[in-house]
Motif scaffolding. Structure first.
Motif, mmCIF file in Angstrom:
data_model
loop_
_atom_site.group_PDB
_atom_site.id
_atom_site.type_symbol
_atom_site.label_atom_id
_atom_site.label_comp_id
_atom_site.label_asym_id
_atom_site.label_seq_id
_atom_site.Cartn_x
_atom_site.Cartn_y
_atom_site.Cartn_z
ATOM 1 N N GLU A 296 0.777 -1.309 -0.015
ATOM 2 C CA GLU A 296 0.222 -0.104 0.382
ATOM 3 C C GLU A 296 0.646 1.395 0.309
ATOM 4 O O GLU A 296 1.569 1.304 0.815
ATOM 5 N N ALA B 240 0.075 4.398 0.537
ATOM 6 C CA ALA B 240 -0.547 5.241 1.596
ATOM 7 C C ALA B 240 0.795 4.455 2.676
ATOM 8 O O ALA B 240 1.283 5.444 3.938
ATOM 9 N N ASP B 241 1.179 3.240 2.746
ATOM 10 C CA ASP B 241 2.044 2.437 4.078
ATOM 11 C C ASP B 241 3.805 3.631 4.581
ATOM 12 O O ASP B 241 4.122 3.050 5.118
ATOM 13 N N LYS C 52 4.444 6.123 2.766
ATOM 14 C CA LYS C 52 4.411 7.350 1.772
ATOM 15 C C LYS C 52 5.828 8.241 2.042
ATOM 16 O O LYS C 52 6.263 8.744 1.306
#
Length: 212
Positions: free
Chosen positions: A29, A31-32, A34
Protein backbone atom coordinates in the motif's frame (compact mmCIF):
# COMPACT_ATOMS: atom_id res chain seq x y z
CA UNK A 1 21.88 -1.59 5.65
CA UNK A 2 23.07 1.79 6.82
CA UNK A 3 20.45 4.30 5.69
CA UNK A 4 17.09 4.91 7.32
CA UNK A 5 15.18 4.60 4.05
CA UNK A 6 16.59 1.15 3.32
CA UNK A 7 15.92 -0.08 6.85
CA UNK A 8 12.36 1.27 6.91
CA UNK A 9 11.47 -0.30 3.56
CA UNK A 10 13.01 -3.64 4.56
CA UNK A 11 11.03 -3.69 7.80
CA UNK A 12 7.78 -2.88 5.99
CA UNK A 13 8.40 -5.59 3.38
CA UNK A 14 9.32 -8.10 6.08
CA UNK A 15 6.12 -7.42 8.02
CA UNK A 16 4.04 -7.92 4.88
CA UNK A 17 5.53 -11.25 3.96
CA UNK A 18 4.72 -12.98 7.31
CA UNK A 19 7.47 -15.57 6.84
CA UNK A 20 6.77 -16.15 3.14
CA UNK A 21 9.57 -15.73 0.60
CA UNK A 22 7.91 -12.50 -0.57
CA UNK A 23 4.65 -10.60 -0.08
CA UNK A 24 2.16 -10.33 -2.94
CA UNK A 25 2.49 -7.16 -4.98
CA UNK A 26 -1.16 -6.37 -4.26
CA UNK A 27 -0.36 -6.18 -0.54
CA UNK A 28 1.91 -3.17 -0.91
CA UNK A 29 0.00 0.00 0.00
CA UNK A 30 1.72 3.22 -1.11
CA UNK A 31 0.05 5.10 1.74
CA UNK A 32 1.93 2.89 4.22
CA UNK A 33 5.29 4.05 2.89
CA UNK A 34 4.41 7.54 1.74
CA UNK A 35 7.51 9.05 3.34
CA UNK A 36 9.67 6.70 1.23
CA UNK A 37 7.89 6.94 -2.12
CA UNK A 38 10.17 9.61 -3.61
CA UNK A 39 13.10 7.17 -3.48
CA UNK A 40 11.32 3.90 -4.24
CA UNK A 41 10.85 1.97 -7.47
CA UNK A 42 9.21 -1.16 -8.84
CA UNK A 43 10.86 -3.32 -11.50
CA UNK A 44 9.27 -5.80 -13.87
CA UNK A 45 10.43 -7.97 -16.76
CA UNK A 46 9.94 -6.75 -20.30
CA UNK A 47 9.27 -9.02 -23.29
CA UNK A 48 13.00 -9.77 -23.55
CA UNK A 49 13.21 -10.80 -19.91
CA UNK A 50 15.17 -7.68 -18.96
CA UNK A 51 14.48 -5.78 -15.74
CA UNK A 52 12.91 -2.40 -16.46
CA UNK A 53 11.35 0.29 -14.30
CA UNK A 54 7.61 -0.05 -13.92
CA UNK A 55 7.46 2.87 -11.48
CA UNK A 56 10.05 5.26 -10.03
CA UNK A 57 9.80 7.95 -7.36
CA UNK A 58 10.03 11.65 -8.16
CA UNK A 59 13.32 12.25 -6.36
CA UNK A 60 14.87 9.21 -7.99
CA UNK A 61 13.85 10.45 -11.44
CA UNK A 62 15.22 13.92 -10.58
CA UNK A 63 18.60 12.47 -9.56
CA UNK A 64 18.87 10.75 -12.96
CA UNK A 65 17.39 13.69 -14.84
CA UNK A 66 14.66 11.73 -16.63
CA UNK A 67 11.50 9.74 -16.21
CA UNK A 68 12.77 6.23 -15.51
CA UNK A 69 9.57 4.31 -16.32
CA UNK A 70 10.35 1.80 -19.07
CA UNK A 71 14.13 2.26 -18.83
CA UNK A 72 16.46 -0.69 -18.42
CA UNK A 73 17.55 -1.07 -14.79
CA UNK A 74 21.06 -2.46 -15.55
CA UNK A 75 21.68 0.47 -17.92
CA UNK A 76 22.11 2.76 -14.90
CA UNK A 77 25.51 1.17 -14.32
CA UNK A 78 28.81 1.15 -16.14
CA UNK A 79 28.95 -1.44 -18.91
CA UNK A 80 31.32 -3.69 -16.99
CA UNK A 81 28.80 -3.98 -14.12
CA UNK A 82 25.60 -4.35 -16.14
CA UNK A 83 25.74 -8.13 -16.50
CA UNK A 84 26.32 -8.52 -12.77
CA UNK A 85 23.40 -6.22 -11.95
CA UNK A 86 21.15 -8.14 -14.36
CA UNK A 87 22.06 -11.45 -12.66
CA UNK A 88 21.37 -10.03 -9.21
CA UNK A 89 17.94 -8.74 -10.18
CA UNK A 90 17.17 -12.05 -11.89
CA UNK A 91 17.87 -13.65 -8.49
CA UNK A 92 15.42 -11.24 -6.86
CA UNK A 93 12.77 -12.17 -9.46
CA UNK A 94 13.31 -15.93 -9.50
CA UNK A 95 14.96 -16.95 -6.22
CA UNK A 96 13.28 -14.26 -4.09
CA UNK A 97 16.67 -13.06 -2.88
CA UNK A 98 17.19 -9.70 -1.17
CA UNK A 99 20.04 -7.60 -2.54
CA UNK A 100 21.83 -4.57 -1.11
CA UNK A 101 24.16 -2.59 -3.39
CA UNK A 102 26.41 0.32 -2.46
CA UNK A 103 27.53 2.31 -5.46
CA UNK A 104 28.98 5.61 -6.58
CA UNK A 105 27.12 7.65 -9.17
CA UNK A 106 28.77 10.17 -11.48
CA UNK A 107 27.23 13.18 -13.16
CA UNK A 108 28.00 14.41 -16.66
CA UNK A 109 30.25 17.11 -15.23
CA UNK A 110 32.28 14.69 -13.11
CA UNK A 111 30.61 15.17 -9.75
CA UNK A 112 30.07 12.04 -7.67
CA UNK A 113 27.65 10.89 -5.00
CA UNK A 114 27.28 7.65 -3.06
CA UNK A 115 24.06 5.65 -2.93
CA UNK A 116 22.58 2.59 -1.22
CA UNK A 117 20.17 0.41 -3.18
CA UNK A 118 17.86 -2.19 -1.68
CA UNK A 119 16.01 -4.67 -3.93
CA UNK A 120 13.17 -6.77 -2.47
CA UNK A 121 11.11 -9.48 -4.23
CA UNK A 122 7.36 -9.27 -4.71
CA UNK A 123 5.17 -12.22 -5.61
CA UNK A 124 3.39 -11.38 -8.84
CA UNK A 125 3.01 -14.96 -10.01
CA UNK A 126 5.37 -16.96 -12.21
CA UNK A 127 4.62 -14.83 -15.26
CA UNK A 128 4.76 -11.43 -13.57
CA UNK A 129 7.64 -11.23 -11.07
CA UNK A 130 8.18 -7.84 -9.49
CA UNK A 131 10.88 -6.14 -7.46
CA UNK A 132 10.28 -3.39 -4.89
CA UNK A 133 13.28 -1.25 -4.09
CA UNK A 134 14.72 2.02 -2.91
CA UNK A 135 17.75 4.06 -3.89
CA UNK A 136 18.88 6.38 -1.11
CA UNK A 137 21.65 8.95 -1.35
CA UNK A 138 24.17 8.80 1.48
CA UNK A 139 24.18 12.60 1.28
CA UNK A 140 22.01 14.97 -0.76
CA UNK A 141 24.32 17.57 -2.32
CA UNK A 142 22.91 20.77 -3.73
CA UNK A 143 23.41 19.63 -7.33
CA UNK A 144 21.11 16.59 -7.16
CA UNK A 145 18.32 17.25 -9.61
CA UNK A 146 20.34 19.81 -11.57
CA UNK A 147 23.33 17.73 -12.67
CA UNK A 148 21.95 14.26 -13.50
CA UNK A 149 23.70 11.02 -12.67
CA UNK A 150 24.72 9.39 -15.95
CA UNK A 151 27.06 6.60 -14.82
CA UNK A 152 27.54 4.40 -11.76
CA UNK A 153 30.19 2.06 -10.39
CA UNK A 154 29.43 -0.71 -7.89
CA UNK A 155 31.29 -0.47 -4.59
CA UNK A 156 29.90 -3.49 -2.75
CA UNK A 157 27.13 -6.08 -2.95
CA UNK A 158 25.43 -8.06 -0.24
CA UNK A 159 22.81 -10.78 -0.68
CA UNK A 160 20.76 -10.76 2.52
CA UNK A 161 19.11 -13.65 4.29
CA UNK A 162 15.75 -12.04 5.16
CA UNK A 163 15.10 -14.60 7.89
CA UNK A 164 18.30 -13.70 9.74
CA UNK A 165 18.44 -9.96 9.15
CA UNK A 166 15.30 -9.10 11.15
CA UNK A 167 16.93 -10.46 14.30
CA UNK A 168 19.28 -7.50 14.05
CA UNK A 169 16.75 -4.96 12.82
CA UNK A 170 13.66 -5.68 14.89
CA UNK A 171 15.31 -4.41 18.07
CA UNK A 172 16.31 -1.13 16.48
CA UNK A 173 13.38 0.53 14.73
CA UNK A 174 15.44 3.71 14.65
CA UNK A 175 19.12 4.12 13.89
CA UNK A 176 20.97 4.61 17.15
CA UNK A 177 24.62 4.94 18.03
CA UNK A 178 25.61 2.00 20.25
CA UNK A 179 27.28 2.65 23.54
CA UNK A 180 31.06 2.48 23.60
CA UNK A 181 31.03 0.81 26.99
CA UNK A 182 31.43 -2.98 26.88
CA UNK A 183 29.08 -5.34 28.64
CA UNK A 184 29.73 -6.08 32.28
CA UNK A 185 32.65 -8.43 32.83
CA UNK A 186 31.70 -12.02 33.39
CA UNK A 187 32.58 -14.18 36.34
CA UNK A 188 36.23 -13.91 37.47
CA UNK A 189 37.11 -17.35 36.14
CA UNK A 190 36.31 -16.23 32.60
CA UNK A 191 39.33 -13.92 32.65
CA UNK A 192 41.57 -15.72 35.13
CA UNK A 193 44.05 -16.71 32.44
CA UNK A 194 44.69 -13.03 31.75
CA UNK A 195 44.91 -11.90 35.35
CA UNK A 196 42.81 -9.32 37.15
CA UNK A 197 40.96 -6.71 35.12
CA UNK A 198 39.38 -3.34 35.74
CA UNK A 199 37.32 -1.06 33.54
CA UNK A 200 38.44 2.49 32.77
CA UNK A 201 35.79 4.42 30.81
CA UNK A 202 35.20 2.29 27.69
CA UNK A 203 38.41 0.26 28.09
CA UNK A 204 39.08 -3.00 29.91
CA UNK A 205 42.54 -2.92 31.54
CA UNK A 206 44.28 -6.16 32.51
CA UNK A 207 46.85 -5.82 35.26
CA UNK A 208 50.21 -7.33 34.47
CA UNK A 209 53.78 -6.42 33.64
CA UNK A 210 56.93 -7.12 35.54
CA UNK A 211 57.27 -6.82 39.30
CA UNK A 212 60.44 -4.83 40.11
Amino acid sequence: MKLEGSIALFQYWNRLRHGRPAPRRTEVEPADIKSLLADTFILEKDTRGEAVFRLAGTRLCAVYGRELKGFSFPSLWRVRDQRLIARLIHGVFQQKSVVLIAYEGFSGTGRSSRFELLALPLDGGAQHPRCLGAISAVERPFWHGADPIVDALVDSIRVIDPDAEPMFLKTRPEIAVPSLAPAELGAPETISEFGRARRVRHLVVFEGGRDE
